[in-house]
Design a protein around this motif. Structure first.
Motif, short mmCIF file in Angstrom:
data_model
loop_
_atom_site.label_atom_id
_atom_site.label_comp_id
_atom_site.label_asym_id
_atom_site.label_seq_id
_atom_site.Cartn_x
_atom_site.Cartn_y
_atom_site.Cartn_z
N ALA A 30 0.79 -1.23 0.00
CA ALA A 30 0.00 0.00 0.00
C ALA A 30 0.83 1.29 0.00
N PRO A 31 1.90 1.43 0.79
CA PRO A 31 2.64 2.70 0.77
C PRO A 31 3.22 3.04 -0.61
N ALA A 77 -0.47 6.49 -6.91
CA ALA A 77 -1.75 7.21 -6.99
C ALA A 77 -1.58 8.72 -7.04
N MET A 78 -0.42 9.21 -6.60
CA MET A 78 -0.18 10.66 -6.64
C MET A 78 -0.16 11.18 -8.08
N LEU A 135 -2.32 -0.32 -9.92
CA LEU A 135 -3.15 0.36 -8.94
C LEU A 135 -4.58 -0.17 -8.98
N VAL A 194 -8.50 4.99 -8.42
CA VAL A 194 -8.87 4.57 -7.07
C VAL A 194 -10.32 4.96 -6.80
N GLN A 215 -6.87 7.91 1.54
CA GLN A 215 -5.66 8.67 1.21
C GLN A 215 -5.51 8.92 -0.28
N SER A 216 -5.98 8.00 -1.11
CA SER A 216 -5.64 8.06 -2.53
C SER A 216 -6.81 8.16 -3.50
N HIS A 276 0.39 4.19 -2.86
CA HIS A 276 0.01 5.60 -2.62
C HIS A 276 0.87 6.53 -3.48
N LYS A 277 2.13 6.19 -3.61
CA LYS A 277 3.02 7.01 -4.44
C LYS A 277 2.59 6.96 -5.90
N ASN A 333 -7.17 10.06 -6.90
CA ASN A 333 -6.77 9.45 -8.16
C ASN A 333 -8.02 8.83 -8.78
N PHE A 360 -6.94 2.92 2.32
CA PHE A 360 -6.16 3.28 1.14
C PHE A 360 -6.91 4.33 0.31
#
Length: 182
Positions: free
Chosen positions: A18-19, A25-26, A44, A84, A77-78, A22-23, A81, A74
């Motif tokens: 997941a971490p 998804a940015m 993703l 997501v 946070q994301s 997240h990158k 995107n 998840f």
């Protein structure tokens, strides 16, 4: 892990990935001609089960219940995107009882920040429209709390902007016939 019914291990592995996801998804680039970005978007989408061919088997819902917390965290946070965002809308559609109550508010909050999210991916409007329709016409035909009313209204407004007649009628029905619990 799946053959051994060790879904705790599946979600533990998912948590490790997941971490980095997240990158990914940015960067919300939708250009399918860019090879690496297309591969990252597919990764993703796969992590969020966006394109999974669900069969409606009870085991699928049981497995999703076990991982709903991870997927919602998840998405919290994301979900800015579009992939997501669509994936969570898909999960709400396929596993309504597991994801709808928390997912609808999460998606509405992300949509308020970026009103283009509904139109960026092909099936987002459909998944949202069907999920909200199911909620308003089948699951809850009574009084709505203010937060649910506002979340449904915000997303229905966005779906109406895509040209959906059904979303227009759902929105109008909700506005005219639903009472709001204060």
């Amino acid at each position: 892990m799946e053959k051994e019914d060790d879904y705790y291990a599946v979600w533990a592995l998912w948590s490790l990935l997941a971490p980095e996801a997240h990158k990914i998804a940015m960067n919300d680039v939708n250009d399918s001609y860019v090879g690496l970005q297309n591969d990252l978007n597919q990764l993703l989408r796969g992590l969020m089960y966006a394109d999974s061919p669900w069969q409606g088997h009870p085991n699928e819902e049981r497995d999703m219940k076990g991982g709903a917390h991870y997927l919602l965290e998840f998405a919290n946070q994301s979900a800015g995107n579009s992939h997501v965002f669509e994936a969570l809308a898909s999960l709400m559609y396929h596993f309504h009882s597991v994801f709808f109550d928390k997912g609808i508010h999460l998606l509405a909050s992300k949509f308020i920040v970026n009103s283009e999210l509904i139109g960026k991916q092909m099936n987002t409007a459909y998944y949202l429209e069907m999920s909200i329709g199911r909620y308003l016409q089948i699951e809850n035909r009574g009084v709505l709390n203010r937060k649910m009313y506002n979340s449904c209204l915000e997303l229905l407004n966005g779906i109406v902007e895509t040209g959906s007649a059904r979303a227009y009628y759902l929105r109008e029905h909700m506005i005219r016939s639903r009472k709001i619990r204060i």
